[in-house]
Design a protein around this motif. Structure first.
Motif, PDB file in Angstrom:
ATOM      1  N   VAL A  28      35.897  75.206  33.506  1.00  0.00           N
ATOM      2  CA  VAL A  28      35.159  76.441  33.797  1.00  0.00           C
ATOM      3  C   VAL A  28      35.251  77.398  32.608  1.00  0.00           C
ATOM      4  O   VAL A  28      34.256  78.022  32.219  1.00  0.00           O
ATOM      5  N   LEU A  29      36.430  77.503  32.005  1.00  0.00           N
ATOM      6  CA  LEU A  29      36.603  78.365  30.844  1.00  0.00           C
ATOM      7  C   LEU A  29      35.718  77.906  29.681  1.00  0.00           C
ATOM      8  O   LEU A  29      35.142  78.732  28.962  1.00  0.00           O
ATOM      9  N   ALA A  30      35.576  76.598  29.496  1.00  0.00           N
ATOM     10  CA  ALA A  30      34.695  76.076  28.441  1.00  0.00           C
ATOM     11  C   ALA A  30      33.240  76.436  28.718  1.00  0.00           C
ATOM     12  O   ALA A  30      32.502  76.809  27.799  1.00  0.00           O
ATOM     13  N   TRP A  31      32.810  76.343  29.985  1.00  0.00           N
ATOM     14  CA  TRP A  31      31.439  76.730  30.324  1.00  0.00           C
ATOM     15  C   TRP A  31      31.207  78.217  30.070  1.00  0.00           C
ATOM     16  O   TRP A  31      30.165  78.611  29.531  1.00  0.00           O
ATOM     17  N   ILE A  32      32.175  79.043  30.447  1.00  0.00           N
ATOM     18  CA  ILE A  32      32.046  80.488  30.226  1.00  0.00           C
ATOM     19  C   ILE A  32      32.024  80.788  28.732  1.00  0.00           C
ATOM     20  O   ILE A  32      31.231  81.614  28.261  1.00  0.00           O
ATOM     21  N   GLY A  33      32.890  80.126  27.977  1.00  0.00           N
ATOM     22  CA  GLY A  33      32.910  80.326  26.529  1.00  0.00           C
ATOM     23  C   GLY A  33      31.611  79.897  25.872  1.00  0.00           C
ATOM     24  O   GLY A  33      31.119  80.552  24.946  1.00  0.00           O
ATOM     25  N   ALA A  34      31.038  78.776  26.322  1.00  0.00           N
ATOM     26  CA  ALA A  34      29.765  78.312  25.767  1.00  0.00           C
ATOM     27  C   ALA A  34      28.648  79.311  26.059  1.00  0.00           C
ATOM     28  O   ALA A  34      27.821  79.609  25.192  1.00  0.00           O
ATOM     29  N   ALA A  35      28.642  79.848  27.270  1.00  0.00           N
ATOM     30  CA  ALA A  35      27.640  80.859  27.622  1.00  0.00           C
ATOM     31  C   ALA A  35      27.837  82.127  26.791  1.00  0.00           C
ATOM     32  O   ALA A  35      26.867  82.718  26.309  1.00  0.00           O
ATOM     33  N   GLY A  36      29.088  82.530  26.618  1.00  0.00           N
ATOM     34  CA  GLY A  36      29.372  83.713  25.807  1.00  0.00           C
ATOM     35  C   GLY A  36      28.972  83.523  24.355  1.00  0.00           C
ATOM     36  O   GLY A  36      28.399  84.432  23.726  1.00  0.00           O
ATOM     37  N   ALA A  37      29.248  82.368  23.797  1.00  0.00           N
ATOM     38  CA  ALA A  37      28.856  82.087  22.414  1.00  0.00           C
ATOM     39  C   ALA A  37      27.339  82.046  22.279  1.00  0.00           C
ATOM     40  O   ALA A  37      26.787  82.510  21.272  1.00  0.00           O
ATOM     41  N   ASP A  50      24.326  88.694  10.198  1.00  0.00           N
ATOM     42  CA  ASP A  50      24.562  87.915   8.980  1.00  0.00           C
ATOM     43  C   ASP A  50      24.498  86.413   9.277  1.00  0.00           C
ATOM     44  O   ASP A  50      24.851  85.962  10.358  1.00  0.00           O
ATOM     45  N   PRO A  51      24.035  85.622   8.317  1.00  0.00           N
ATOM     46  CA  PRO A  51      23.886  84.172   8.531  1.00  0.00           C
ATOM     47  C   PRO A  51      25.206  83.468   8.830  1.00  0.00           C
ATOM     48  O   PRO A  51      25.232  82.531   9.622  1.00  0.00           O
ATOM     49  N   ALA A  52      26.298  83.898   8.216  1.00  0.00           N
ATOM     50  CA  ALA A  52      27.589  83.263   8.476  1.00  0.00           C
ATOM     51  C   ALA A  52      28.014  83.462   9.934  1.00  0.00           C
ATOM     52  O   ALA A  52      28.533  82.552  10.573  1.00  0.00           O
ATOM     53  N   GLY A  53      27.770  84.640  10.475  1.00  0.00           N
ATOM     54  CA  GLY A  53      28.083  84.911  11.870  1.00  0.00           C
ATOM     55  C   GLY A  53      27.239  84.092  12.819  1.00  0.00           C
ATOM     56  O   GLY A  53      27.723  83.582  13.836  1.00  0.00           O
ATOM     57  N   ARG A  54      25.950  83.935  12.485  1.00  0.00           N
ATOM     58  CA  ARG A  54      25.075  83.109  13.323  1.00  0.00           C
ATOM     59  C   ARG A  54      25.517  81.651  13.302  1.00  0.00           C
ATOM     60  O   ARG A  54      25.533  80.984  14.334  1.00  0.00           O
ATOM     61  N   LEU A  55      25.877  81.164  12.125  1.00  0.00           N
ATOM     62  CA  LEU A  55      26.354  79.784  12.010  1.00  0.00           C
ATOM     63  C   LEU A  55      27.639  79.582  12.809  1.00  0.00           C
ATOM     64  O   LEU A  55      27.783  78.603  13.539  1.00  0.00           O
ATOM     65  N   PHE A  56      28.563  80.524  12.678  1.00  0.00           N
ATOM     66  CA  PHE A  56      29.827  80.428  13.418  1.00  0.00           C
ATOM     67  C   PHE A  56      29.573  80.437  14.920  1.00  0.00           C
ATOM     68  O   PHE A  56      30.149  79.630  15.664  1.00  0.00           O
ATOM     69  N   ALA A  57      28.722  81.342  15.407  1.00  0.00           N
ATOM     70  CA  ALA A  57      28.428  81.415  16.844  1.00  0.00           C
ATOM     71  C   ALA A  57      27.744  80.140  17.326  1.00  0.00           C
ATOM     72  O   ALA A  57      28.039  79.647  18.423  1.00  0.00           O
ATOM     73  N   VAL A  63      30.358  73.385  20.188  1.00  0.00           N
ATOM     74  CA  VAL A  63      31.639  72.722  20.471  1.00  0.00           C
ATOM     75  C   VAL A  63      32.077  72.986  21.908  1.00  0.00           C
ATOM     76  O   VAL A  63      32.502  72.070  22.620  1.00  0.00           O
ATOM     77  N   LEU A  64      31.972  74.219  22.346  1.00  0.00           N
ATOM     78  CA  LEU A  64      32.354  74.544  23.723  1.00  0.00           C
ATOM     79  C   LEU A  64      31.430  73.873  24.736  1.00  0.00           C
ATOM     80  O   LEU A  64      31.884  73.420  25.793  1.00  0.00           O
ATOM     81  N   LEU A  65      30.150  73.777  24.426  1.00  0.00           N
ATOM     82  CA  LEU A  65      29.208  73.113  25.327  1.00  0.00           C
ATOM     83  C   LEU A  65      29.524  71.628  25.453  1.00  0.00           C
ATOM     84  O   LEU A  65      29.542  71.085  26.563  1.00  0.00           O
TER      85      LEU A  65
END
Length: 164
Positions: A28-37, A50-57, A63-65
């Protein structure tokens, strides 16, 4: 029916079936994290972040999904019963190994990052198909605490008891 890390009665009074799965709270935490990301990525795209932030997100969300989908589909991850050992992968079907194909069950203790980590290792011989090479059909199945949602030492004891 097989329940998570619980016993269910075996047929005709045989030993009960047991199963282990990734902990539901982590899935459940992984699903919530994927939705948050994903939401974070959407905000960054709309605000031209910034592009680096978009890439990181995007990478974090992906990965979380993948982890959430794997944890959801791999339930139960390992099950034992009178007929044998059943293993389910996150992206594949379940595979049952009769007790005659299970050659070894052991716990491996390794040191990682200053602490001892236990993993359950199960050797199986897959004798499917006519004329199959017996050496090529050996498999090593490795399960950690995240796979099982329980201590691998306790799971090994249960698997060995069910194997007898």
């Amino acid at each position: 029916m097989i329940f998570d890390d619980a016993e269910s009665p075996g047929p005709d009074g045989e030993s009960p079936a047991r199963s282990w799965s990734p902990q539901a709270g982590l899935v459940v935490l992984a699903w919530i994290g994927a939705a948050g990301a994903g939401a974070w990525l959407a905000v960054l795209v709309v605000t031209h972040g910034d592009p680096a932030g978009r890439l990181f997100a995007a990478v974090l969300g992906l990965v979380l999904l993948v982890g959430a989908v794997w944890g959801t589909r791999a339930r139960p991850r390992l099950a034992v019963g009178p007929e044998g050992l059943t293993v389910r992968g996150g992206f594949s079907r379940s595979r049952t190994h009769p007790w005659g194909q299970v050659t070894d069950v052991r716990v491996l203790q390794t040191r990682r990052f200053g602490r001892t980590v236990a993993t359950l290792a199960v050797d199986v011989r897959d004798e499917s198909g006519p004329g199959a090479d017996p050496d090529a059909a050996e498999r090593l199945l490795v399960f950690g605490r995240l796979d099982l949602g329980a201590d691998p030492v306790d799971v090994a004891a249960t698997v060995l008891a069910a194997r007898r």
